[in-house]
Scaffold this active site. Structure first.
Site, PDB file in Angstrom:
ATOM      1  N   SER A  26      23.752   2.777 -12.896  1.00 55.64           N
ATOM      2  CA  SER A  26      24.291   1.511 -13.403  1.00 55.64           C
ATOM      3  C   SER A  26      25.225   0.925 -12.335  1.00 55.64           C
ATOM      4  O   SER A  26      25.428   1.535 -11.285  1.00 55.64           O
ATOM      5  CB  SER A  26      25.033   1.750 -14.718  1.00 55.64           C
ATOM      6  OG  SER A  26      26.063   2.662 -14.508  1.00 55.64           O
ATOM      7  N   TYR A  67      38.880  -1.212 -20.517  1.00 54.75           N
ATOM      8  CA  TYR A  67      38.684  -0.028 -19.678  1.00 54.75           C
ATOM      9  C   TYR A  67      37.210   0.348 -19.615  1.00 54.75           C
ATOM     10  O   TYR A  67      36.697   0.794 -18.617  1.00 54.75           O
ATOM     11  CB  TYR A  67      39.460   1.173 -20.234  1.00 54.75           C
ATOM     12  CG  TYR A  67      40.897   1.177 -19.813  1.00 54.75           C
ATOM     13  CD1 TYR A  67      41.251   1.264 -18.465  1.00 54.75           C
ATOM     14  CD2 TYR A  67      41.913   1.108 -20.753  1.00 54.75           C
ATOM     15  CE1 TYR A  67      42.580   1.264 -18.070  1.00 54.75           C
ATOM     16  CE2 TYR A  67      43.242   1.104 -20.369  1.00 54.75           C
ATOM     17  CZ  TYR A  67      43.566   1.182 -19.021  1.00 54.75           C
ATOM     18  OH  TYR A  67      44.873   1.181 -18.640  1.00 54.75           O
ATOM     19  N   ASP A  84      28.807 -10.380 -17.306  1.00 55.37           N
ATOM     20  CA  ASP A  84      27.744 -10.892 -16.438  1.00 55.37           C
ATOM     21  C   ASP A  84      27.473 -12.376 -16.691  1.00 55.37           C
ATOM     22  O   ASP A  84      27.024 -13.093 -15.801  1.00 55.37           O
ATOM     23  CB  ASP A  84      26.443 -10.098 -16.629  1.00 55.37           C
ATOM     24  CG  ASP A  84      26.460  -8.822 -15.794  1.00 55.37           C
ATOM     25  OD1 ASP A  84      27.138  -8.808 -14.750  1.00 55.37           O
ATOM     26  OD2 ASP A  84      25.804  -7.838 -16.192  1.00 55.37           O
ATOM     27  N   ILE A 161      17.735   5.905 -23.296  1.00 52.93           N
ATOM     28  CA  ILE A 161      17.126   5.864 -24.630  1.00 52.93           C
ATOM     29  C   ILE A 161      17.398   4.514 -25.297  1.00 52.93           C
ATOM     30  O   ILE A 161      16.511   3.894 -25.877  1.00 52.93           O
ATOM     31  CB  ILE A 161      17.661   7.020 -25.504  1.00 52.93           C
ATOM     32  CG1 ILE A 161      17.172   8.347 -24.920  1.00 52.93           C
ATOM     33  CG2 ILE A 161      17.203   6.879 -26.957  1.00 52.93           C
ATOM     34  CD1 ILE A 161      17.737   9.562 -25.606  1.00 52.93           C
ATOM     35  N   PRO A 203      14.688   8.372  -5.330  1.00 53.20           N
ATOM     36  CA  PRO A 203      15.177   7.895  -6.633  1.00 53.20           C
ATOM     37  C   PRO A 203      14.456   6.622  -7.080  1.00 53.20           C
ATOM     38  O   PRO A 203      14.150   6.458  -8.265  1.00 53.20           O
ATOM     39  CB  PRO A 203      16.667   7.616  -6.373  1.00 53.20           C
ATOM     40  CG  PRO A 203      17.018   8.447  -5.188  1.00 53.20           C
ATOM     41  CD  PRO A 203      15.776   8.540  -4.351  1.00 53.20           C
ATOM     42  N   CYS A 394      47.087 -17.655 -21.514  1.00 56.22           N
ATOM     43  CA  CYS A 394      46.993 -17.098 -22.862  1.00 56.22           C
ATOM     44  C   CYS A 394      48.175 -16.173 -23.160  1.00 56.22           C
ATOM     45  O   CYS A 394      49.264 -16.662 -23.404  1.00 56.22           O
ATOM     46  CB  CYS A 394      45.639 -16.428 -23.078  1.00 56.22           C
ATOM     47  SG  CYS A 394      45.220 -16.383 -24.838  1.00 56.22           S
ATOM     48  N   LEU A 395      48.008 -14.848 -23.071  1.00 57.69           N
ATOM     49  CA  LEU A 395      49.166 -13.982 -23.285  1.00 57.69           C
ATOM     50  C   LEU A 395      50.251 -14.327 -22.257  1.00 57.69           C
ATOM     51  O   LEU A 395      51.446 -14.228 -22.546  1.00 57.69           O
ATOM     52  CB  LEU A 395      48.753 -12.507 -23.135  1.00 57.69           C
ATOM     53  CG  LEU A 395      49.895 -11.520 -23.332  1.00 57.69           C
ATOM     54  CD1 LEU A 395      50.320 -11.462 -24.788  1.00 57.69           C
ATOM     55  CD2 LEU A 395      49.505 -10.132 -22.868  1.00 57.69           C
ATOM     56  N   HIS A 520      41.844 -20.323 -21.614  1.00 57.69           N
ATOM     57  CA  HIS A 520      41.376 -19.521 -20.467  1.00 57.69           C
ATOM     58  C   HIS A 520      40.620 -20.388 -19.463  1.00 57.69           C
ATOM     59  O   HIS A 520      39.382 -20.424 -19.480  1.00 57.69           O
ATOM     60  CB  HIS A 520      40.459 -18.398 -20.955  1.00 57.69           C
ATOM     61  CG  HIS A 520      41.182 -17.327 -21.688  1.00 57.69           C
ATOM     62  ND1 HIS A 520      41.769 -16.245 -21.067  1.00 57.69           N
ATOM     63  CD2 HIS A 520      41.427 -17.180 -23.010  1.00 57.69           C
ATOM     64  CE1 HIS A 520      42.344 -15.481 -21.976  1.00 57.69           C
ATOM     65  NE2 HIS A 520      42.156 -16.021 -23.160  1.00 57.69           N
ATOM     66  N   GLU A 522      40.060 -19.860 -16.467  1.00 59.88           N
ATOM     67  CA  GLU A 522      39.301 -19.055 -15.486  1.00 59.88           C
ATOM     68  C   GLU A 522      37.808 -19.020 -15.799  1.00 59.88           C
ATOM     69  O   GLU A 522      36.984 -18.848 -14.903  1.00 59.88           O
ATOM     70  CB  GLU A 522      39.873 -17.633 -15.382  1.00 59.88           C
ATOM     71  CG  GLU A 522      39.660 -16.702 -16.570  1.00 59.88           C
ATOM     72  CD  GLU A 522      40.713 -16.823 -17.669  1.00 59.88           C
ATOM     73  OE1 GLU A 522      41.379 -17.883 -17.745  1.00 59.88           O
ATOM     74  OE2 GLU A 522      40.875 -15.870 -18.459  1.00 59.88           O
TER      75      GLU A 522
HETATM   76  N1  GLN Z   1      47.161 -11.322 -27.829  1.00 54.76           N
HETATM   77  C1  GLN Z   1      47.345 -12.737 -27.788  1.00 54.76           C
HETATM   78  C2  GLN Z   1      46.745 -13.434 -28.992  1.00 54.76           C
HETATM   79  O1  GLN Z   1      45.892 -12.891 -29.650  1.00 54.76           O
HETATM   80  C3  GLN Z   1      46.787 -13.325 -26.499  1.00 54.76           C
HETATM   81  C4  GLN Z   1      45.310 -13.218 -26.390  1.00 54.76           C
HETATM   82  C5  GLN Z   1      44.787 -13.458 -24.995  1.00 54.76           C
HETATM   83  O2  GLN Z   1      45.514 -13.404 -24.012  1.00 54.76           O
HETATM   84  N2  GLN Z   1      43.505 -13.681 -24.893  1.00 54.76           N
HETATM   85  O3  GLN Z   1      47.099 -14.542 -29.292  1.00 54.76           O
END
Ligand code: GLN
Length: 569
Positions: A26, A67, A84, A161, A203, A394-395, A520, A522
Site C-alpha cells: 500500500s 493516525y 485521495d 480479502i 513482486p 477551524c479549531l 477549511h 485548504e
Molecule cells: N473541534 C472543533 C469543532 O468541532 C473544530 C473542528 C475542526 O477543526 N474541524 O467545532
C-alpha cells in the site's frame, strides 16, 4: 435474480472507464497517479470524473482517526472522504462530490436497506450479484452526459480479502463495457535491492498473477521505483505479466515535487496509449498552465519559514491539504514555503521563543479534542504579540478566540465547551442544532456554506468578492453573547453567514496579518490556483521576513558604525 438482471446485460454507457488497481504494497501513491492521469486527459481537452473506492467497513472516513487514515477530506456537498479526493481536486478540474467516494460500509448499508424494504423480492441476497451490482451501479452513476472518461481508483492492494468484491465488480464491468471502453491500469512496486544492485521484478509478477487469477488482465503497468528502470527490466516485466513492453511505464520517485508527475507520464507517452486503447481522438495535449506553475515552483525568488502548530506533526498525511495549500500559496508568490511542523504540546513546555522565533508565519490547523490546545493558544499569543502573521483554521480560529478572550478581554479561563463544558466564559460553544445529535458519523456542520465578507477587511482584500463559499466540518462556533465585547477590544468579524448569525472570519486590525476562519479553505486550493487566503498569508509572511531582515540589517549597520566610531577615537 429478477430484480438484479439489468446489470448482467451490457449497459448503454458511452463513457470510457479507466480502473486503477495497486499491487505489492500500500502507499504507492495511487491517488497521485490517478490525479496525474486525470490531469493529462484533461490537458487533452477531455471531460473526466474520478472516483475512489475504499474497501474498509466504515461508511465514510469521517469517524476515522488521523493516525490511521490521515486527513478527512470534505467535499462541497458535505461528504467526509478519503484524502485521495484532495489529490483529484488539486490535480484536475473534475467535479468531486459525495458520489466520488464509497466504501464497503456504504455498499453493504444500501444492500441491507434494500433487502429490509423487500426490494429483492424474496431472493437470497448474495455477494454476487447483489453486492457487485450495487458497486457497479455506484461506478456507472458517474457516467453522466458530457463526461468522456470516468477514472476509478480501487483502494487497497490486489490480493486483500476486503478488496475482492470490488475487483470482481470491475472485472464484470470491463466485460460489459467492452474492450474499447474500459482500460485496466495496475500500479505496482519494483523494489531496488542495494546489496545486489538490482531492481526486482518478482513482486510485480506475483501481483499481476493475482490480478489475472481474479480475471483481470491489466492493459498498462506503471512501476513505482526508486531508480531508473532499464529497458530490459521493463521488457521482462511485460513478458511475465502478458503486457507488451511499450505499455510498461516507469514512475520513479519525483525529484522535486509531486506536481511533476503529469509531465513524467506525458514524456513516456502514456496518454497516447490510453487514448489509442480507448479509441479517443483529441487535438493534442496542452500542459502549458501546469508547466508555468511548475516553473514558479522550481525557480522561487526565495524561501520563507512558516510553522504549522498541530498535534499530528509526525504524520505527513494528517494535515495533507494544509501543507499542499501552503505550497500553493508559495507558488502564487514565487516563494518556497519551508514548513516547520511544530508540536503544540512542545510549545506548552518550551514556549514560543524557543520554537517560533525564527518563523515568519504561524498557522494553527483544525482538530478535535483537548490535547495540545494550551500550546496552540500559546502559539497564537506569541504570534499576536510579536506581530508574526497568523492564520487560524477551524479549531485554529476557536483557539484564537480563546486566546483573545483570555489575554485581550481579560476573561480568565475563557474556553470552548468542547474542552471545558463548565467554563465561566464559553466563548466557543456547541452550535444549537448540534445539541440533539447522538450519532457521530456525518452529523457535523459539513460542506460549503456562503460567507459574506466585509469590505476593507484583509479577507475581502484577498478574495476580492463579496460572498465566498467555503467548506465546513465542525460542531462548535463563536458564542454571539461575546461578540460586542470582542469588537470593543479591537477584534473584527469580517466574514459572517448571510443571516449574520455565525462568525466565519475573525481578524485583528491592529496586527499586520491576523486572520482566523471557521471553515477549511485548504480544501479548495490548487497548485494552479492557490486559495486567496493562503496566497495572502504567504505574502504577509514574505513581507514579515523582509521587515525583519531590514531591521536586522539596519541594526547591523548601526553596530558597525558604532564600532568604526569607537575605533577612530
Ligand atoms: N473541534 C472543533 C469543532 O468541532 C473544530 C473542528 C475542526 O477543526 N474541524 O467545532
Amino acid at each position: 435474480m429478477r430484480g438484479e438482471k439489468c446489470l448482467t446485460h451490457r449497459p448503454v454507457v458511452t463513457t470510457k472507464h479507466i480502473f486503477i488497481t495497486g499491487g505489492v504494497v500500500s502507499s504507492l501513491g495511487k491517488g497521485l497517479t490517478t490525479g496525474a492521469i486525470g490531469r493529462i486527459l484533461e490537458s487533452h481537452g477531455l471531460k473526466i470524473a474520478i472516483q475512489k473506492i475504499d474497501p474498509y467497513v466504515n461508511v465514510d472516513a469521517g469517524t476515522m482517526n488521523p493516525y490511521q487514515h490521515g486527513e478527512v477530506y470534505v467535499t462541497d456537498d458535505g461528504a467526509e472522504t478519503d484524502l485521495d479526493l484532495g489529490h483529484y481536486e488539486r490535480f484536475t478540474g473534475a467535479k468531486i462530490t459525495r458520489q466520488s467516494n464509497f466504501t464497503t460500509g456504504c455498499v453493504y448499508r444500501s444492500v441491507i436497506e434494500r433487502e429490509r424494504r423487500g426490494e429483492y423480492l424474496g431472493e437470497t441476497v448474495q455477494l454476487i450479484p447483489h453486492v457487485t451490482n450495487e458497486i457497479k451501479s455506484r461506478i456507472l452513476a458517474l457516467s453522466k452526459p458530457g463526461i468522456d472518461v470516468v477514472i476509478v481508483e480501487i483502494g487497497g492492494t490486489v490480493g486483500d480479502i476486503e478488496g475482492l468484491p470490488f475487483i470482481e465488480a470491475i472485472r464484470q464491468l470491463g466485460l460489459e463495457l467492452g474492450r474499447e471502453s474500459s482500460l485496466f491500469i495496475h500500479l505496482t512496486l519494483v523494489p531496488y535491492l542495494k546489496t545486489s544492485g538490482e531492481a526486482k521484478t518478482k513482486p510485480t509478477q506475483h501481483s499481476v498473477g493475482k490480478l489475472r487469477e481474479l480475471g483481470i488482465q491489466p492493459d498498462i503497468l506503471i512501476c513505482r521505483t526508486q531508480v531508473p528502470l532499464a529497458k530490459e527490466a521493463l521488457a521482462k516485466i511485460g513478458l511475465f505479466c502478458n503486457v507488451t513492453p511499450d505499455l510498461v511505464f516507469e514512475e520513479k520517485d519525483v525529484d522535486y515535487s509531486i506536481y511533476e508527475l503529469p509531465q513524467t507520464f506525458v514524456r513516456q507517452k502514456i496518454d497516447r496509449h490510453i487514448l489509442k486503447k480507448l479509441k479517443l481522438r483529441t487535438h493534442g495535449c496542452d500542459l502549458s498552465e501546469w508547466e508555468t506553475m511548475l516553473d514558479n515552483l522550481k525557480n522561487p525568488h526565495g524561501s520563507v519559514d512558516i510553522a504549522v502548530v498541530g498535534k499530528y506533526i509526525n504524520l505527513q498525511d494528517s494535515y495533507k491539504s494544509i501543507y499542499e495549500a501552503l505550497t500553493h500559496g508559495g507558488i502564487a508568490n514565487r516563494y518556497k514555503v519551508e514548513i516547520h511542523r511544530v508540536d503544540a504540546e512542545e510549545i506548552e513546555t518550551k514556549g514560543g521563543d524557543t520554537l517560533l522565533s525564527r518563523v515568519s508565519g504561524v498557522l494553527v490547523p483544525g482538530g478535535f479534542g483537548m490535547r495540545g490546545i494550551e500550546g496552540k493558544v500559546a502559539a497564537i499569543r506569541y504570534a499576536r504579540e510579536k506581530k508574526i502573521p497568523f492564520f487560524g483554521i477551524c479549531l485554529g480560529m476557536q483557539c484564537a478566540t480563546i486566546e483573545i478572550g483570555r489575554h485581550m478581554l481579560g476573561l480568565s479561563n475563557a474556553n470552548s465547551t468542547e474542552f471545558d463544558p463548565k467554563t465561566a466564559h464559553p466563548v466557543i460553544c456547541m452550535m444549537e442544532d448540534q445539541q440533539k445529535v447522538s450519532n457521530l458519523g456525518g452529523t457535523m456542520r459539513l460542506g460549503a456554506y456562503p460567507c459574506c465578507l466585509d469590505r476593507d477587511s484583509i479577507a475581502f482584500g484577498a478574495y476580492a468578492i463579496e460572498t465566498c463559499f467555503e467548506r465546513h466540518r465542525h460542531r462548535f462556533e463563536f458564542n454571539n453573547a461575546y461578540r460586542e465585547r470582542y469588537e470593543r477590544a479591537g477584534a473584527r468579524f469580517s466574514g459572517l453567514s448571510p443571516d449574520g448569525n455565525l462568525v466565519e472570519i475573525l481578524e485583528l486590525p491592529g496586527h499586520p496579518w491576523f486572520l482566523a476562519v471557521q471553515f477549511h479553505p485548504e480544501f479548495k486550493s490548487k497548485p494552479v490556483a492557490a486559495h486567496p487566503l493562503f496566497a495572502a498569508f504567504v505574502n504577509a509572511a514574505v513581507e514579515h521576513q523582509r521587515r525583519r531582515h531590514a531591521v536586522k540589517n539596519s541594526t547591523h549597520i548601526h553596530v558597525k558604525a558604532r564600532e568604526a566610531k569607537a575605533a577612530r577615537r
